[in-house]
Design an enzyme around this catalytic site. Sequence first.
Site, short mmCIF file in Angstrom:
data_model
loop_
_atom_site.label_atom_id
_atom_site.label_comp_id
_atom_site.label_asym_id
_atom_site.label_seq_id
_atom_site.Cartn_x
_atom_site.Cartn_y
_atom_site.Cartn_z
CD GLU A 17 24.01 38.16 30.05
OE1 GLU A 17 24.44 38.85 31.00
OE2 GLU A 17 24.33 36.98 29.87
CE1 TYR A 148 30.97 35.33 39.00
CE2 TYR A 148 32.21 37.24 39.75
CZ TYR A 148 31.80 36.40 38.73
OH TYR A 148 32.19 36.65 37.44
CE LYS A 168 34.61 43.37 39.41
NZ LYS A 168 34.36 42.07 38.76
P1 FAD Z 1 37.38 39.32 38.00
O1 FAD Z 1 36.75 40.53 38.54
O2 FAD Z 1 38.74 39.45 37.43
O3 FAD Z 1 37.39 38.23 39.17
C1 FAD Z 1 37.72 36.87 38.92
C2 FAD Z 1 38.39 36.25 40.15
O4 FAD Z 1 39.65 36.88 40.41
C3 FAD Z 1 37.61 36.40 41.45
O5 FAD Z 1 37.87 35.27 42.23
C4 FAD Z 1 38.19 37.65 42.10
O6 FAD Z 1 38.03 37.64 43.50
C5 FAD Z 1 39.66 37.51 41.70
N1 FAD Z 1 40.35 38.80 41.49
C6 FAD Z 1 39.81 39.96 41.03
N2 FAD Z 1 40.75 40.91 40.90
C7 FAD Z 1 41.92 40.32 41.28
C8 FAD Z 1 43.28 40.76 41.35
N3 FAD Z 1 43.62 42.02 41.02
N4 FAD Z 1 44.22 39.89 41.76
C9 FAD Z 1 43.90 38.60 42.11
N5 FAD Z 1 42.64 38.13 42.08
C10 FAD Z 1 41.67 38.97 41.66
N6 FAD Z 1 31.98 35.86 30.38
C11 FAD Z 1 32.22 36.08 29.08
O7 FAD Z 1 33.12 35.47 28.51
N7 FAD Z 1 31.47 36.98 28.35
C12 FAD Z 1 30.46 37.71 28.91
O8 FAD Z 1 29.81 38.51 28.23
C13 FAD Z 1 30.17 37.49 30.31
N8 FAD Z 1 29.18 38.18 30.94
C14 FAD Z 1 28.98 38.01 32.29
C15 FAD Z 1 28.01 38.78 32.95
C16 FAD Z 1 27.77 38.61 34.32
C17 FAD Z 1 26.73 39.45 35.01
C18 FAD Z 1 28.53 37.65 35.06
C19 FAD Z 1 28.28 37.44 36.53
C20 FAD Z 1 29.51 36.88 34.42
C21 FAD Z 1 29.74 37.05 33.04
N9 FAD Z 1 30.74 36.31 32.37
C22 FAD Z 1 30.98 36.54 31.02
C23 FAD Z 1 31.51 35.30 33.09
C24 FAD Z 1 32.81 35.89 33.74
O9 FAD Z 1 33.71 36.27 32.74
C25 FAD Z 1 33.41 34.81 34.64
O10 FAD Z 1 32.56 34.59 35.74
C26 FAD Z 1 34.85 35.02 35.09
O11 FAD Z 1 35.28 33.81 35.73
C27 FAD Z 1 35.07 36.14 36.09
O12 FAD Z 1 34.85 37.36 35.54
P2 FAD Z 1 34.96 38.70 36.44
O13 FAD Z 1 34.79 39.83 35.53
O14 FAD Z 1 34.10 38.59 37.64
O15 FAD Z 1 36.50 38.60 36.88
#
Ligand code: FAD
Length: 294
Positions: A17, A148, A168
Site C-alpha cells: 500500500e 478489523y 458488505k
Molecule cells: P464501514 O464498512 O462502513 O464500517 C465502519 C463501521 O460501521 C464498523 O463499525 C461497521 O461494523 C459499521 N457498519 C458497517 N455498515 C453499517 C451499516 N450499514 N449500518 C451501521 N453500521 C455499519 N481511510 C481513508 O480515508 N482512506 C483510505 O485510503 C483508507 N484505506 C484503508 C485501507 C484498509 C485496508 C483499512 C483497514 C482501512 C483504511 N482506511 C482508509 C480507514 C477506514 O476508512 C476507517 O477504518 C473507517 O473508520 C472505516 O472504514 P470501513 O470501510 O471499514 O467502514
Amino acid sequence: MKLTDLLCRERYSLSFEVFPPKTDAVFESVSRAALACARLQPSFVSVTYGAGGGRSRYTLELAERIHAETGVPTLAHLTCVSSTRETVEAQIAALKRAGIENVMALRGDLTPEMEAQDRSLWPYRHAIELVRELRESGADFCIGGACYPEVHPESASQKEDIRRLREKVDAGCDFLTTQMFFDNNLFYSFLYKIREAGITVPVLPGIMPITGAAQVERAVRLSGSFMPQRFRTLVDRFGTSPEAMRQAGIAYATDQIIDLFANGIRNVHIYTMNKPEVAGAIRQNVSAILGMPL
Ligand code: FAD
C-alpha cells in the site's frame, strides 16, 4: 488485471500500500517514493484515498502512473467521506477511462472540521453503499473492503462487526484487507470467526512495519491495535537508535509475514508508508518463499 485472479492462485503474493501526494508541491517527491516501492515487484499496489480532499485527487493519477511505469496491477481506494453522488459518479467514470479494474470501497473517517459541517453534504454513510454503487455502475470492478481483526472501534461487539462485514461482502466485495495487527493469533482467530459466519472471499492480512519509536504511539492511536509485550520490549530496547529500531521493525514484520505464510495464508499486504528501503528489505527477506528473487 483483476486482483481476484491473482489472489485465488496457488502461489504466495505480497502486495504494497502506498499513499498519494497531498499537494502539488510534493507531487514529484511523494510519487517517486511510491514508484520506488512499486518497482520492487509487489503482486499489486494499492493507492490510498485521502478523505477530506487533498490527496484524493491524486489517487487515480498515481495508480495510473504506477501501472504505466512498472506494469504492476493497481488498486485505487475510494471513500464515502468527502464524496458526493456527483464526485463518486465522476470517479467511477475516470476509473473506467483509466482502465483501473480494482477499487477499494471504504468509509473513511470524518475530520473534526467535517463533523462540524452539515452531514447531508456527505450522503454515503457506510462502505457498503459505495460497494453497491460500484456494482451498479456496470463496470465489473473487482471490489475490496476493509475488515478489523480487533473489531472496528465504533462497533458494539465483534459479533455485530462481523454481521455488518457479511452484509458488505454480500453486497459485492470480492476480497477484504485487514487493519494492521501485531499479534498473528488475533488474525487467525478472526479468520476462523468470519469463515464460520459464511464469509468466504480472500482475506489479506495487512502488516505495518514499525521502524521508528514515534510510529508506535501513532499506530496504536489510529488503529487501536494490541501491542504484544514482545514488540514493546523491542521498542524499549532499540527505540532510541533509529538504525537499530529500523532493523528490529523489519525483522518483526518479516517474522509476522513468514508465520502467516507458514500457516497457510497465501496473500499478505504491507503498509509501506512509501518507504522503499523498508518494503525492499522485507520483500528480500521473503523472496525465496515468494519464488521471486529481487
Ligand atoms: P464501514 O464498512 O462502513 O464500517 C465502519 C463501521 O460501521 C464498523 O463499525 C461497521 O461494523 C459499521 N457498519 C458497517 N455498515 C453499517 C451499516 N450499514 N449500518 C451501521 N453500521 C455499519 N481511510 C481513508 O480515508 N482512506 C483510505 O485510503 C483508507 N484505506 C484503508 C485501507 C484498509 C485496508 C483499512 C483497514 C482501512 C483504511 N482506511 C482508509 C480507514 C477506514 O476508512 C476507517 O477504518 C473507517 O473508520 C472505516 O472504514 P470501513 O470501510 O471499514 O467502514
